[in-house]
Design an enzyme around this catalytic site. Structure first.
Site, PDB file in Angstrom:
ATOM      1  N   GLY A  81      -1.934   7.139   0.256  1.00  9.69           N
ATOM      2  CA  GLY A  81      -0.660   7.111  -0.466  1.00  9.69           C
ATOM      3  C   GLY A  81      -0.463   5.810  -1.242  1.00  9.69           C
ATOM      4  O   GLY A  81      -0.942   4.761  -0.823  1.00  9.69           O
ATOM      5  N   ARG A 145      -7.135  11.276  -1.063  1.00  6.35           N
ATOM      6  CA  ARG A 145      -7.163  11.278   0.405  1.00  6.35           C
ATOM      7  C   ARG A 145      -8.468  11.850   0.977  1.00  6.35           C
ATOM      8  O   ARG A 145      -8.529  12.175   2.157  1.00  6.35           O
ATOM      9  CB  ARG A 145      -5.975  12.086   0.944  1.00  6.35           C
ATOM     10  N   ASP A 176      -6.559   5.137   8.555  1.00  3.25           N
ATOM     11  CA  ASP A 176      -7.662   6.098   8.413  1.00  3.25           C
ATOM     12  C   ASP A 176      -8.712   5.609   7.415  1.00  3.25           C
ATOM     13  O   ASP A 176      -9.906   5.698   7.665  1.00  3.25           O
ATOM     14  CB  ASP A 176      -7.127   7.468   7.950  1.00  3.25           C
ATOM     15  N   LYS A 202      -3.317  -1.611   3.453  1.00  2.00           N
ATOM     16  CA  LYS A 202      -2.285  -0.994   2.615  1.00  2.00           C
ATOM     17  C   LYS A 202      -1.544   0.091   3.361  1.00  2.00           C
ATOM     18  O   LYS A 202      -2.177   0.827   4.117  1.00  2.00           O
ATOM     19  CB  LYS A 202      -2.962  -0.379   1.388  1.00  2.00           C
ATOM     20  N   THR A 203      -0.287   0.220   3.239  1.00  2.00           N
ATOM     21  CA  THR A 203       0.537   1.399   3.539  1.00  2.00           C
ATOM     22  C   THR A 203       2.007   0.983   3.610  1.00  2.00           C
ATOM     23  O   THR A 203       2.354   0.000   4.278  1.00  2.00           O
ATOM     24  CB  THR A 203       0.163   2.164   4.837  1.00  2.00           C
ATOM     25  N   ILE A 204       2.833   1.737   2.899  1.00  2.00           N
ATOM     26  CA  ILE A 204       4.268   1.435   2.955  1.00  2.00           C
ATOM     27  C   ILE A 204       4.784   1.657   4.377  1.00  2.00           C
ATOM     28  O   ILE A 204       5.802   1.092   4.763  1.00  2.00           O
ATOM     29  CB  ILE A 204       5.107   2.296   1.969  1.00  2.00           C
ATOM     30  N   ASP A 205       4.072   2.494   5.160  1.00  2.00           N
ATOM     31  CA  ASP A 205       4.546   2.849   6.505  1.00  2.00           C
ATOM     32  C   ASP A 205       4.624   1.647   7.440  1.00  2.00           C
ATOM     33  O   ASP A 205       5.314   1.697   8.461  1.00  2.00           O
ATOM     34  CB  ASP A 205       3.632   3.906   7.143  1.00  2.00           C
ATOM     35  N   TYR A 243      32.182  11.937   2.552  1.00  2.00           N
ATOM     36  CA  TYR A 243      30.901  12.532   2.935  1.00  2.00           C
ATOM     37  C   TYR A 243      30.212  11.766   4.048  1.00  2.00           C
ATOM     38  O   TYR A 243      30.277  10.538   4.101  1.00  2.00           O
ATOM     39  CB  TYR A 243      29.913  12.534   1.749  1.00  2.00           C
ATOM     40  N   MET A 250      10.749   7.883   4.278  1.00  2.00           N
ATOM     41  CA  MET A 250       9.315   8.081   4.459  1.00  2.00           C
ATOM     42  C   MET A 250       8.748   7.247   5.602  1.00  2.00           C
ATOM     43  O   MET A 250       9.347   6.252   6.007  1.00  2.00           O
ATOM     44  CB  MET A 250       8.577   7.754   3.167  1.00  2.00           C
TER      45      MET A 250
HETATM   46  P1  FBP Z   1      -0.680   6.172   3.587  1.00  2.00           P
HETATM   47  O1  FBP Z   1      -0.662   6.100   5.081  1.00  2.00           O
HETATM   48  O2  FBP Z   1      -1.913   6.763   3.036  1.00  2.00           O
HETATM   49  O3  FBP Z   1      -0.381   4.831   2.988  1.00  2.00           O
HETATM   50  O4  FBP Z   1       0.499   7.127   3.088  1.00  2.00           O
HETATM   51  C1  FBP Z   1       1.744   7.062   3.669  1.00  2.00           C
HETATM   52  C2  FBP Z   1       2.727   8.056   3.084  1.00  2.00           C
HETATM   53  O5  FBP Z   1       3.469   7.475   2.045  1.00  2.00           O
HETATM   54  C3  FBP Z   1       3.642   8.554   4.202  1.00  2.00           C
HETATM   55  O6  FBP Z   1       4.770   7.732   4.333  1.00  2.00           O
HETATM   56  C4  FBP Z   1       3.939   9.963   3.787  1.00  2.00           C
HETATM   57  O7  FBP Z   1       4.197  10.798   4.886  1.00  2.00           O
HETATM   58  C5  FBP Z   1       2.683  10.390   3.098  1.00  2.00           C
HETATM   59  O8  FBP Z   1       2.100   9.212   2.569  1.00  2.00           O
HETATM   60  C6  FBP Z   1       2.928  11.389   1.997  1.00  2.00           C
HETATM   61  O9  FBP Z   1       1.703  11.797   1.500  1.00  2.00           O
HETATM   62  P2  FBP Z   1       1.472  12.430   0.057  1.00  2.00           P
HETATM   63  O10 FBP Z   1       1.562  11.322  -0.928  1.00  2.00           O
HETATM   64  O11 FBP Z   1       0.096  12.959   0.146  1.00  2.00           O
HETATM   65  O12 FBP Z   1       2.545  13.433  -0.170  1.00  2.00           O
END
Ligand code: FBP
Length: 552
Positions: A81, A145, A176, A202-205, A243, A250
């Site tokens: 991602g 991916r 991964d 790398k990963t925003i997560d 509301y 994410m």
């Molecule tokens: P990575 O672990 O590859 O960095 O991706 C994280 C992510 O942004 C998750 O937060 C999200 O669930 C997923 O990618 C969404 O995947 P896609 O871009 O394939 O819809």
């Protein structure tokens, strides 16, 4: 191509780097520490990584490096991602490679790891690089991916590396992709090939972190972008007072993004998947907790509020987790049978016959629109795609139903109206914050130094990140040090351990200490948009998570 004023200004931005990276290249030497061990399963990993297991930690210090100006051919891959700052990793690597020797070449593999397998690449030139410096996105070469895992894929990757005479490949990815980097590094050494493999975190997560990797890049910018939007919604909620906003954030599995956004915005409630799992909370209990807060605020603050929901939540609720595991198994094992079913009613009948009674009951209790999402296509790893499940809508519907019951019982007197949002793709390609721009450039430059020092199977590491950039430490962490063995597709596989939210960690403790107050009061914080120019406190602060973790 026309460009925005900010894009033009960002081209000129000079990333801040650790002081050691400003030294003359032949005065930056690699210094090795002690040999390392994997986080668990040492014996298994030692036998799987015969050549690359247990290498020492590496740090760059002042000292002679006679090989730094050797001419090199390097390839780079963006994997998984998108995360803000990817272009700057490439920029740091490119500048290092060219500074070492102007005849060295950097090639970008197109569309992720499949570019390596299929031999699809472009040469990175000054012109191409300069059009992407300090910008968001992965569009310079694209990402993908594809997992390199079959013998044929390994053979094709080696063939490409041989044809291109590659000295090194840099893989920019999450847990991964970096597991893949470790395996590829081992295969190259085993085959006697000269190509070295270096990873970048790398990963925003934010779940690729450990003692040596303080944060993955992109987490900072993505959280700041989502927090700006949440702050705007909080202000709207507090103005209109009509509301309840349910916001899903994410984060495939870990709740780091939701927790960081909560600390930045002080929304009324933030579910933390790891806590839900630890307390074995059912969907009904979660609903009841939310309803209690809504009822309490109806009596005090009013009929409005903001609730944050981590994307991965459904996989941490025990009954849902069992349901998803059974669905994954049955849908894979009886794929031919399942794929012939057309209507939802047919699928439901098939599930009744194939799932356990408890899981079928859970499935049947879900609103049809949500239940159907649990049956959608799996990702390449066979997982349900949680970003496609409208957990925020599911919770809003459950809450609405329960509040109606409470009204009849006389325990709720308010008026409930909800709005649902999902913030994910909005943040993954934002212009990197100054922090991510600096961090990523430093990671890329450090990756070059690792290559120039002749090591393989390392993750580029830049540490001491809450200090000013000049005090950051550059080095490398052996990839095997972060690995353990996990059950995947029915067998034990070597993988980099994912870092989930720790319930005894400082960020969660900070939230837990304040949540009762934030739930009832309207203590919203409005972080505003990311600032690139201006006072240090506004432009260069790191995430609350990093600050709290460093405060220990
Ligand atoms: P990575 O672990 O590859 O960095 O991706 C994280 C992510 O942004 C998750 O937060 C999200 O669930 C997923 O990618 C969404 O995947 P896609 O871009 O394939 O819809």
């Amino acid at each position: 191509m026309s460009i925005s004023a900010l894009q033009k200004a960002r081209y000129e931005y000079q990333p801040k780097v650790p002081a050691i990276l400003t030294e003359k290249l032949d005065n930056i030497a690699i210094e090795f520490g002690k040999a390392t061990e994997s986080v668990a399963d040492q014996a298994d990993l030692k036998s799987l990584f015969k050549n690359t297991y247990g290498k020492p930690l590496a740090t760059f210090k002042k000292g002679a490096n006679p090989d730094v100006s050797k001419q090199l051919n390097v390839g780079i891959i963006l994997s998984g991602g998108q995360a803000p700052g990817g272009h700057n990793v490439i920029a740091g690597l490119y500048d290092g490679v060219k500074k070492g020797n102007k005849n060295s070449k950097l090639y970008g593999f197109l569309g992720g790891p499949s570019g390596l397998i299929e031999g699809q690449y472009v040469e990175i030139t000054d012109e191409l690089m300069d059009a992407y410096r300090n910008t968001g996105g992965f569009d310079i070469i694209g990402s993908g991916r594809t997992k390199i895992e079959t013998p044929e894929q390994y053979a094709a990757s080696m063939e490409t590396a041989k044809k291109m005479d590659l000295d090194a490949i840099v893989i920019i990815g999450g847990d991964d992709s970096n597991t893949n980097a470790a395996l590829l590094a081992e295969k190259f050494v085993e085959a006697g090939a000269k190509t070295r493999v270096i990873g970048c975190p790398k990963t925003i997560d934010g779940d690729l972190k450990n003692e040596m990797i303080e944060t993955s890049f992109g987490f900072d910018t993505a959280c700041k972008t989502y927090s700006e939007l949440i702050g705007n919604i909080e202000r709207d909620a507090n103005s209109a007072k009509k509301y309840w906003h349910f916001i899903k954030l994410m984060g495939r599995s870990a709740s780091h993004i939701a927790l960081e956004c909560e600390l930045q915005t002080q929304a009324n409630y933030c579910l933390i998947s790891e806590e839900v799992e630890a307390k074995k909370m059912t969907l009904r209990q979660i609903t009841d907790d939310l309803c209690k807060i809504i009822a309490k605020r109806a009596e005090t603050a009013g009929n409005f509020g903001v609730i944050l929901i981590p994307e991965g939540l459904v996989e941490f609720i025990p009954e849902m987790k069992t349901l998803i595991a059974e669905l994954n198994d049955k849908m894979a094992l009886k794929a031919d049978e399942f794929n012939k079913l057309v209507s939802f009613a047919e699928k439901k009948d098939w599930l009744k016959a194939n799932l356990s009674a408890a899981s079928y009951e859970t499935f049947a209790s879900l609103p049809e629109s949500i239940a159907a999402q649990f049956l959608a296509d799996r990702d390449p790893h066979g997982n349900v795609q949680v970003s496609r499940i409208d957990t925020e809508k599911l919770l809003a519907m459950m809450v609405e139903g329960r509040l109606a019951e409470m009204k009849k019982e006389g325990t709720y007197k308010g008026k409930f109206s909800s709005y649902c949002h999902f913030f994910g793709y909005e943040g993954r390609c934002a212009f990197p914050s100054n922090f991510d721009a600096d961090y990523c450039y430093s990671l890329g430059f450090t990756a070059f130094l690792l290559i120039a020092s002749g090591v393989t199977g390392y993750l580029s590491s830049v540490r001491n990140l809450t200090a000013p950039a000049a005090e950051w430490l550059a080095g490398g962490v052996p990839l095997t040090m972060m690995m353990n063995m996990e059950q995947r597709h029915g067998s034990k596989k070597p993988v980099i351990k994912k870092a989930l939210v720790e319930l005894d960690g400082e960020p969660f403790k900070k939230y837990a200490a304040n949540r009762d107050k934030w739930a009832v009061n309207t203590d919203f914080l409005f972080p505003g948009a990311i600032q690139y120019y201006g006072p240090d406190a506004v432009c260069n602060a790191t995430t609350k998570t990093l600050q709290l973790e460093h405060q220990k």
